[in-house]
Write a protein that holds these residues in place. Structure first.
Motif, mmCIF file in Angstrom:
data_model
loop_
_atom_site.group_PDB
_atom_site.id
_atom_site.type_symbol
_atom_site.label_atom_id
_atom_site.label_comp_id
_atom_site.label_asym_id
_atom_site.label_seq_id
_atom_site.Cartn_x
_atom_site.Cartn_y
_atom_site.Cartn_z
ATOM 1 N N UNK A 111 46.104 53.560 38.837
ATOM 2 C CA UNK A 111 46.127 54.217 40.135
ATOM 3 C C UNK A 111 45.109 53.591 41.082
ATOM 4 N N UNK A 112 43.910 53.305 40.574
ATOM 5 C CA UNK A 112 42.898 52.634 41.408
ATOM 6 C C UNK A 112 43.428 51.305 41.893
ATOM 7 N N UNK A 113 44.053 50.564 40.978
ATOM 8 C CA UNK A 113 44.549 49.241 41.353
ATOM 9 C C UNK A 113 45.678 49.363 42.361
ATOM 10 N N UNK A 114 46.505 50.393 42.210
ATOM 11 C CA UNK A 114 47.553 50.577 43.206
ATOM 12 C C UNK A 114 46.948 50.827 44.587
ATOM 13 N N UNK A 115 45.938 51.697 44.635
ATOM 14 C CA UNK A 115 45.306 51.999 45.925
ATOM 15 C C UNK A 115 44.605 50.780 46.504
ATOM 16 N N UNK A 116 43.891 50.056 45.648
ATOM 17 C CA UNK A 116 43.258 48.822 46.123
ATOM 18 C C UNK A 116 44.323 47.858 46.638
ATOM 19 N N UNK A 117 45.454 47.832 45.935
ATOM 20 C CA UNK A 117 46.547 46.973 46.365
ATOM 21 C C UNK A 117 47.079 47.368 47.728
ATOM 22 N N UNK A 118 47.176 48.682 47.976
ATOM 23 C CA UNK A 118 47.631 49.132 49.298
ATOM 24 C C UNK A 118 46.702 48.612 50.385
ATOM 25 N N UNK A 119 45.399 48.756 50.144
ATOM 26 C CA UNK A 119 44.430 48.249 51.114
ATOM 27 C C UNK A 119 44.620 46.759 51.311
ATOM 28 N N UNK A 120 44.782 46.031 50.214
ATOM 29 C CA UNK A 120 44.895 44.591 50.318
ATOM 30 C C UNK A 120 46.172 44.172 51.043
ATOM 31 N N UNK A 121 47.253 44.898 50.816
ATOM 32 C CA UNK A 121 48.484 44.593 51.540
ATOM 33 C C UNK A 121 48.298 44.813 53.018
ATOM 34 N N UNK A 122 47.534 45.828 53.366
ATOM 35 C CA UNK A 122 47.275 46.060 54.781
ATOM 36 C C UNK A 122 46.518 44.891 55.388
ATOM 37 N N UNK A 123 45.500 44.396 54.673
ATOM 38 C CA UNK A 123 44.753 43.231 55.162
ATOM 39 C C UNK A 123 45.713 42.061 55.382
ATOM 40 N N UNK A 124 46.631 41.886 54.460
ATOM 41 C CA UNK A 124 47.631 40.840 54.581
ATOM 42 C C UNK A 124 48.512 41.057 55.807
ATOM 43 N N UNK A 125 48.911 42.323 56.032
ATOM 44 C CA UNK A 125 49.753 42.653 57.174
ATOM 45 C C UNK A 125 49.095 42.262 58.485
ATOM 46 N N UNK A 126 47.811 42.608 58.607
ATOM 47 C CA UNK A 126 47.097 42.286 59.840
ATOM 48 C C UNK A 126 47.111 40.784 60.063
ATOM 49 N N UNK A 127 46.850 40.037 58.990
ATOM 50 C CA UNK A 127 46.839 38.591 59.154
ATOM 51 C C UNK A 127 48.214 38.059 59.503
ATOM 52 N N UNK A 128 49.285 38.664 58.955
ATOM 53 C CA UNK A 128 50.651 38.245 59.277
ATOM 54 C C UNK A 128 50.899 38.348 60.773
ATOM 55 N N UNK A 129 50.267 39.324 61.435
ATOM 56 C CA UNK A 129 50.424 39.412 62.881
ATOM 57 C C UNK A 129 49.426 38.547 63.636
#
Lengths: 142, 317
Positions: free
Chosen positions: B289-307
């Protein structure tokens, strides 16, 4: 955590698609840009390139959000969460446009602006950003 | 301590969403982060669209002038997308009990993040080298001339021993001060054009008394040498003595990419803990569960960079 069957294949496919999209947007940088003022049909106009590139960005973002962030398989709360943020994300630039984006009054030329426009004339290698702007929102009287 | 009879089963009705509190919290936090970055990116878009010259043409500085390195941005995009994919793999593996594979994936994510920061550091060092920094870029001819004269004056305030060690130092310093006074007078009389300033700077740089100090202390000389190099390499010099809207560009660039880089560093911290646990006591099912949540945060960081990547590196409005 909901138990779901393995999505491994999907993740690989999404990763592959993301790589393709990234390559496409990098390639878009190499597209020939229609030079300002030229009436020739060669080259892509800058708004078209911008739309293509941002469409690719939206596609990538959708892939990441739906699959990597697992939203495709989540329930209705995702809409409750994302609707206000989306409204604000789109509304904010729209709200700022009239204050900062539009130019209402005729520019009063100052010494520096006259210099700058004189500089435009004699610097031939400046041509790449002397685009003709088709500002639909450019409410300048002239 | 007698156990009273009301310690029976929890009531059958369970309120709330069917997702863990931590995941909901992370999503709420991501909602605020989305608003944070859309504020920055939305403002950048509005400012960029509104940066026009007297004729109404777009006047935002081009990538060449501001030394934007597109391949570095593309590479960073790939690195982040790959790390996003690895985070998903890590989560799947840990959820399935494959703890070693999960740990390996997490370590690779960490490496990718460090690689991202390294490439960003390379880009930033290029900006610093070319003085593309907020508040330091002259935006008109007049500002460029003024800045150059000021810099010559600053060089003239060096210690006498910086000019020569054999006692001639103060004579040299006074000579340079006199040159600076001359330039100041010309400036006040509005007789200094940018071509004249360039000529003066080159003369001063050739002077064997204080040439070295001028070369290193006056930005115009550095830009001049860059232009000469670019003329030789590409026949198309793009470094400029002054950059209209240059400071606005630098402010937007460093604000957006700087905050994004801070988020990447925070991501490093977030991933540090499960990695540490994995390397010491080992990961468990409950860590998924921790890794899933950390992953959500990391995907968001990726999203920002995609834009950020297309909006900074690719679009040319």
């Amino acid at each position: 955590m909901a138990d779901h069957k393995s999505h491994d294949k999907i993740y690989w496919a999404v990763f592959f698609a993301l790589c393709i999209f990234t390559g496409l947007s990098f390639a878009a940088d190499e597209l020939p840009v229609k030079e300002a003022g030229s009436e020739s049909a060669s080259g892509w106009s800058t708004p078209v390139i911008a739309v293509i590139v941002l469409a690719i960005a939206v596609a990538k973002a959708t892939c990441v959000m739906l699959y990597f962030m697992h939203l495709k398989w989540e329930r209705g709360w995702k809409y409750v969460l994302l609707a206000p943020t989306t409204i604000l994300a789109i509304g904010f630039p729209i709200a700022l446009m009239p204050d900062i984006g539009f130019h209402y009054y005729h520019q009063v030329p100052t010494e520096t602006m006259i210099e700058a426009s004189a500089d435009h004339a004699d610097h031939a290698d400046h041509a790449d950003h002397a685009d003709h702007a088709d500002h639909a929102d450019h409410a300048d009287g002239d | 301590m007698s156990h009273s009879s009301h310690t029976d089963a929890a009531p059958p009705l369970k309120m709330g969403l069917k997702l863990p509190n931590s995941k909901l919290c992370m999503w709420l936090f991501l909602g605020t982060e989305i608003m944070f970055f859309t504020a920055l990116i939305g403002t950048y878009i509005v400012l960029r669209l509104s940066s026009i010259d007297v004729e109404g043409n777009r006047a935002w500085p081009t990538n060449e002038v501001t030394h934007i390195v597109t391949w570095a941005g593309a590479l960073n995009t790939f690195v982040l997308i790959f790390s996003s994919f690895l985070v998903v793999v890590a989560h799947e593996q840990v959820a399935r009990g494959q703890f070693r594979k999960g740990l390996l994936a997490l370590l690779l994510v960490f490496v990718c993040a460090v690689l991202f920061l390294g490439i960003k550091g390379y880009e930033y060092s290029g900006k610093i080298h070319h003085d593309i920094l907020p508040g330091r870029i002259p935006e008109t001819r007049q500002q460029a001339i003024q800045k150059t004269v000021n810099e010559i004056g600053t060089v003239a305030t060096l210690n006498a021993s910086d000019f020569a060690t054999d006692g001639r130092g103060s004579d040299i310093k006074n000579a340079l001060k006199a040159e600076h006074e001359k330039l100041e007078t010309l400036l006040r009389q509005e007789k200094l054009t940018i071509e004249e300033t360039e000529r003066q700077v080159l003369n001063l740089a050739e002077d064997e008394r204080f040439g070295e100090q001028i070369k290193s202390g006056v930005r115009m000389y550095f830009i001049y040498t860059e232009r000469e190099k670019e003329k030789k390499d590409t026949n198309h010099p793009h470094s400029q003595y002054y950059i209209p809207y240059g400071n606005l560009f630098a402010s937007c660039y460093f604000t957006m990419t700087g905050f994004h880089a801070i988020h990447v560093i925070v991501g490093l911290i977030i991933f540090f803990f499960p990695i540490k646990k994995g390397l010491t006591t080992g990961l468990e099912e409950a860590d998924a569960q921790y890794i899933e949540n950390a992953g959500l945060y990391w995907h968001f960081v990726d999203l920002v960079w995609i834009f950020l990547f297309p909006l900074i590196y690719i679009v040319q409005f």
